[in-house]
Design a protein around this motif. Structure first.
Motif, PDB file in Angstrom:
ATOM      1  N   ALA A   1       0.813  -1.223   0.000  1.00  0.00           N
ATOM      2  CA  ALA A   1       0.000   0.000   0.000  1.00  0.00           C
ATOM      3  C   ALA A   1       0.845   1.270   0.000  1.00  0.00           C
ATOM      4  O   ALA A   1       0.341   2.349  -0.309  1.00  0.00           O
ATOM      5  CB  ALA A   1      -0.948  -0.001   1.199  1.00  0.00           C
ATOM      6  N   ILE A   2       2.112   1.152   0.304  1.00  0.00           N
ATOM      7  CA  ILE A   2       3.025   2.304   0.276  1.00  0.00           C
ATOM      8  C   ILE A   2       3.512   2.567  -1.159  1.00  0.00           C
ATOM      9  O   ILE A   2       3.905   3.677  -1.504  1.00  0.00           O
ATOM     10  CB  ILE A   2       4.231   2.060   1.219  1.00  0.00           C
ATOM     11  CG1 ILE A   2       3.779   1.759   2.631  1.00  0.00           C
ATOM     12  CG2 ILE A   2       5.205   3.221   1.198  1.00  0.00           C
ATOM     13  CD1 ILE A   2       3.011   2.862   3.313  1.00  0.00           C
TER      14      ILE A   2
ATOM     15  N   LYS B   1      -5.049  14.601   5.244  1.00  0.00           N
ATOM     16  CA  LYS B   1      -6.231  13.918   4.712  1.00  0.00           C
ATOM     17  C   LYS B   1      -5.891  13.185   3.418  1.00  0.00           C
ATOM     18  O   LYS B   1      -6.261  12.022   3.230  1.00  0.00           O
ATOM     19  CB  LYS B   1      -7.341  14.934   4.465  1.00  0.00           C
ATOM     20  CG  LYS B   1      -8.597  14.371   3.854  1.00  0.00           C
ATOM     21  CD  LYS B   1      -9.612  15.483   3.618  1.00  0.00           C
ATOM     22  CE  LYS B   1     -10.777  15.017   2.799  1.00  0.00           C
ATOM     23  NZ  LYS B   1     -11.701  16.117   2.488  1.00  0.00           N
ATOM     24  N   ILE B   2      -5.176  13.844   2.514  1.00  0.00           N
ATOM     25  CA  ILE B   2      -4.836  13.244   1.220  1.00  0.00           C
ATOM     26  C   ILE B   2      -3.972  12.004   1.411  1.00  0.00           C
ATOM     27  O   ILE B   2      -4.266  10.935   0.864  1.00  0.00           O
ATOM     28  CB  ILE B   2      -4.137  14.278   0.302  1.00  0.00           C
ATOM     29  CG1 ILE B   2      -5.154  15.332  -0.146  1.00  0.00           C
ATOM     30  CG2 ILE B   2      -3.485  13.593  -0.895  1.00  0.00           C
ATOM     31  CD1 ILE B   2      -4.556  16.520  -0.868  1.00  0.00           C
ATOM     32  N   PHE B   3      -2.905  12.093   2.190  1.00  0.00           N
ATOM     33  CA  PHE B   3      -2.023  10.943   2.378  1.00  0.00           C
ATOM     34  C   PHE B   3      -2.702   9.845   3.197  1.00  0.00           C
ATOM     35  O   PHE B   3      -2.513   8.657   2.924  1.00  0.00           O
ATOM     36  CB  PHE B   3      -0.695  11.359   3.011  1.00  0.00           C
ATOM     37  CG  PHE B   3       0.236  12.036   2.053  1.00  0.00           C
ATOM     38  CD1 PHE B   3       0.749  11.360   0.961  1.00  0.00           C
ATOM     39  CD2 PHE B   3       0.591  13.362   2.229  1.00  0.00           C
ATOM     40  CE1 PHE B   3       1.603  11.977   0.058  1.00  0.00           C
ATOM     41  CE2 PHE B   3       1.445  13.992   1.338  1.00  0.00           C
ATOM     42  CZ  PHE B   3       1.950  13.298   0.252  1.00  0.00           C
ATOM     43  N   GLY B   4      -3.492  10.228   4.176  1.00  0.00           N
ATOM     44  CA  GLY B   4      -4.216   9.230   4.975  1.00  0.00           C
ATOM     45  C   GLY B   4      -5.187   8.424   4.122  1.00  0.00           C
ATOM     46  O   GLY B   4      -5.215   7.189   4.187  1.00  0.00           O
ATOM     47  N   LEU B   5      -5.972   9.128   3.311  1.00  0.00           N
ATOM     48  CA  LEU B   5      -6.912   8.427   2.431  1.00  0.00           C
ATOM     49  C   LEU B   5      -6.175   7.653   1.336  1.00  0.00           C
ATOM     50  O   LEU B   5      -6.618   6.572   0.926  1.00  0.00           O
ATOM     51  CB  LEU B   5      -7.908   9.407   1.821  1.00  0.00           C
ATOM     52  CG  LEU B   5      -8.970   9.933   2.791  1.00  0.00           C
ATOM     53  CD1 LEU B   5      -9.797  11.028   2.153  1.00  0.00           C
ATOM     54  CD2 LEU B   5      -9.856   8.797   3.288  1.00  0.00           C
TER      55      LEU B   5
ATOM     56  N   SER C   1      -5.095   2.642  -0.983  1.00  0.00           N
ATOM     57  CA  SER C   1      -4.039   1.763  -1.490  1.00  0.00           C
ATOM     58  C   SER C   1      -4.069   0.412  -0.787  1.00  0.00           C
ATOM     59  O   SER C   1      -3.830  -0.627  -1.403  1.00  0.00           O
ATOM     60  CB  SER C   1      -2.669   2.416  -1.321  1.00  0.00           C
ATOM     61  OG  SER C   1      -2.592   3.582  -2.095  1.00  0.00           O
ATOM     62  N   PHE C   2      -4.391   0.413   0.495  1.00  0.00           N
ATOM     63  CA  PHE C   2      -4.526  -0.858   1.221  1.00  0.00           C
ATOM     64  C   PHE C   2      -5.719  -1.644   0.678  1.00  0.00           C
ATOM     65  O   PHE C   2      -5.638  -2.862   0.491  1.00  0.00           O
ATOM     66  CB  PHE C   2      -4.674  -0.609   2.723  1.00  0.00           C
ATOM     67  CG  PHE C   2      -4.717  -1.879   3.515  1.00  0.00           C
ATOM     68  CD1 PHE C   2      -3.541  -2.576   3.771  1.00  0.00           C
ATOM     69  CD2 PHE C   2      -5.912  -2.391   3.992  1.00  0.00           C
ATOM     70  CE1 PHE C   2      -3.568  -3.764   4.491  1.00  0.00           C
ATOM     71  CE2 PHE C   2      -5.945  -3.571   4.706  1.00  0.00           C
ATOM     72  CZ  PHE C   2      -4.770  -4.266   4.963  1.00  0.00           C
ATOM     73  N   MET C   3      -6.808  -0.951   0.410  1.00  0.00           N
ATOM     74  CA  MET C   3      -7.968  -1.614  -0.185  1.00  0.00           C
ATOM     75  C   MET C   3      -7.601  -2.204  -1.547  1.00  0.00           C
ATOM     76  O   MET C   3      -8.006  -3.321  -1.885  1.00  0.00           O
ATOM     77  CB  MET C   3      -9.130  -0.626  -0.317  1.00  0.00           C
ATOM     78  CG  MET C   3      -9.701  -0.189   1.014  1.00  0.00           C
ATOM     79  SD  MET C   3     -10.804   1.235   0.902  1.00  0.00           S
ATOM     80  CE  MET C   3     -12.127   0.590  -0.098  1.00  0.00           C
ATOM     81  N   LEU C   4      -6.833  -1.462  -2.308  1.00  0.00           N
ATOM     82  CA  LEU C   4      -6.370  -1.936  -3.610  1.00  0.00           C
ATOM     83  C   LEU C   4      -5.473  -3.166  -3.450  1.00  0.00           C
ATOM     84  O   LEU C   4      -5.594  -4.135  -4.209  1.00  0.00           O
ATOM     85  CB  LEU C   4      -5.630  -0.807  -4.332  1.00  0.00           C
ATOM     86  CG  LEU C   4      -5.228  -1.019  -5.770  1.00  0.00           C
ATOM     87  CD1 LEU C   4      -6.431  -1.358  -6.639  1.00  0.00           C
ATOM     88  CD2 LEU C   4      -4.554   0.244  -6.294  1.00  0.00           C
TER      89      LEU C   4
ATOM     90  N   ILE D   1       5.782   5.559  -5.928  1.00  0.00           N
ATOM     91  CA  ILE D   1       5.783   5.724  -7.383  1.00  0.00           C
ATOM     92  C   ILE D   1       5.244   7.111  -7.740  1.00  0.00           C
ATOM     93  O   ILE D   1       5.773   7.779  -8.628  1.00  0.00           O
ATOM     94  CB  ILE D   1       4.958   4.616  -8.068  1.00  0.00           C
ATOM     95  CG1 ILE D   1       5.572   3.245  -7.786  1.00  0.00           C
ATOM     96  CG2 ILE D   1       4.846   4.856  -9.581  1.00  0.00           C
ATOM     97  CD1 ILE D   1       7.018   3.102  -8.178  1.00  0.00           C
ATOM     98  N   GLY D   2       4.199   7.539  -7.066  1.00  0.00           N
ATOM     99  CA  GLY D   2       3.635   8.868  -7.323  1.00  0.00           C
ATOM    100  C   GLY D   2       4.639   9.980  -7.062  1.00  0.00           C
ATOM    101  O   GLY D   2       4.697  10.966  -7.800  1.00  0.00           O
ATOM    102  N   PHE D   3       5.457   9.821  -6.022  1.00  0.00           N
ATOM    103  CA  PHE D   3       6.477  10.805  -5.697  1.00  0.00           C
ATOM    104  C   PHE D   3       7.463  10.968  -6.858  1.00  0.00           C
ATOM    105  O   PHE D   3       7.871  12.068  -7.190  1.00  0.00           O
ATOM    106  CB  PHE D   3       7.207  10.390  -4.417  1.00  0.00           C
ATOM    107  CG  PHE D   3       8.303  11.324  -4.003  1.00  0.00           C
ATOM    108  CD1 PHE D   3       8.008  12.550  -3.416  1.00  0.00           C
ATOM    109  CD2 PHE D   3       9.636  10.990  -4.205  1.00  0.00           C
ATOM    110  CE1 PHE D   3       9.016  13.424  -3.039  1.00  0.00           C
ATOM    111  CE2 PHE D   3      10.652  11.852  -3.830  1.00  0.00           C
ATOM    112  CZ  PHE D   3      10.337  13.073  -3.249  1.00  0.00           C
ATOM    113  N   ILE D   4       7.807   9.849  -7.481  1.00  0.00           N
ATOM    114  CA  ILE D   4       8.743   9.883  -8.610  1.00  0.00           C
ATOM    115  C   ILE D   4       8.017  10.271  -9.900  1.00  0.00           C
ATOM    116  O   ILE D   4       8.463  11.157 -10.637  1.00  0.00           O
ATOM    117  CB  ILE D   4       9.433   8.513  -8.778  1.00  0.00           C
ATOM    118  CG1 ILE D   4      10.270   8.179  -7.543  1.00  0.00           C
ATOM    119  CG2 ILE D   4      10.272   8.468 -10.049  1.00  0.00           C
ATOM    120  CD1 ILE D   4      10.702   6.728  -7.451  1.00  0.00           C
TER     121      ILE D   4
END
Length: 166
Positions: free
Chosen positions: A12-13, A50-54, A59-62, A18-21
């Motif tokens: 989930a991380i 809120k954005i990073f928490g959600l 991502s965990f759900m995914l 990947i988004g950071f890069i």
């Protein structure tokens, strides 16, 4: 089979990393901002907790969903879960499942195989979802390609990690 929540949490991380890069201004960040009509001002006014928490939650759900795409052995259990004795390891179905998993439980459990199925998920799940949203939002094809590229890479890496280590 048991669910390895530690591996799913690690997986989930991956979207954040990947988004950071991927969305960094030195890679596709500027193109994304232009196509998404995003401004620095909009980004500065965001509630990042809120954005990073959600993001972690989604991502965990995914990750939870993707394990059933990349680990084929889960499908065997779904076939027999309604049979009497499914929960009893000493029943006929319990012993059959135990024998099956002893013989085939590690088949196709590699990073490469998980990444392959993650890539397929990116192309056949993410692309249609992003593409449909982009059509109704009147976004460009470039916008669709940017996001689909991100999700295909992300799902491939998540699938690889989940398949190899869960």
């Amino acid at each position: 089979m048991h669910i390895n929540f530690v591996v799913l949490l690690i997986s989930a991380i991956i979207p954040l990393l990947i988004g950071f890069i991927y969305y960094n201004p030195k890679t596709l960040g500027n193109a994304w901002m232009k196509e998404a009509e995003m401004t620095e001002e909009k980004m500065k006014n965001a509630n990042m907790i809120k954005i990073f928490g959600l993001c972690i939650l989604f991502s965990f759900m995914l990750s939870m969903a993707e394990q059933f795409i990349v680990i084929h052995q889960y499908h065997v259990y779904s076939i027999f879960q309604g049979d009497p004795g499914f929960q009893d390891p000493n029943s006929e179905v319990g012993m059959m499942l135990s024998d099956f998993m002893a013989k085939y439980g590690s088949n196709f459990r590699t990073f490469k195989h998980g990444a392959f199925h993650g890539t397929i998920a990116g192309l056949f799940l993410a692309l249609p979802i992003v593409g449909i949203n982009a059509l109704f939002e009147r976004k460009s094809f470039k916008y669709t390609l940017i996001h689909t590229g991100y999700w295909t890479i992300t799902l491939a890496l998540m699938g690889g990690v989940i398949c190899a280590f869960a």
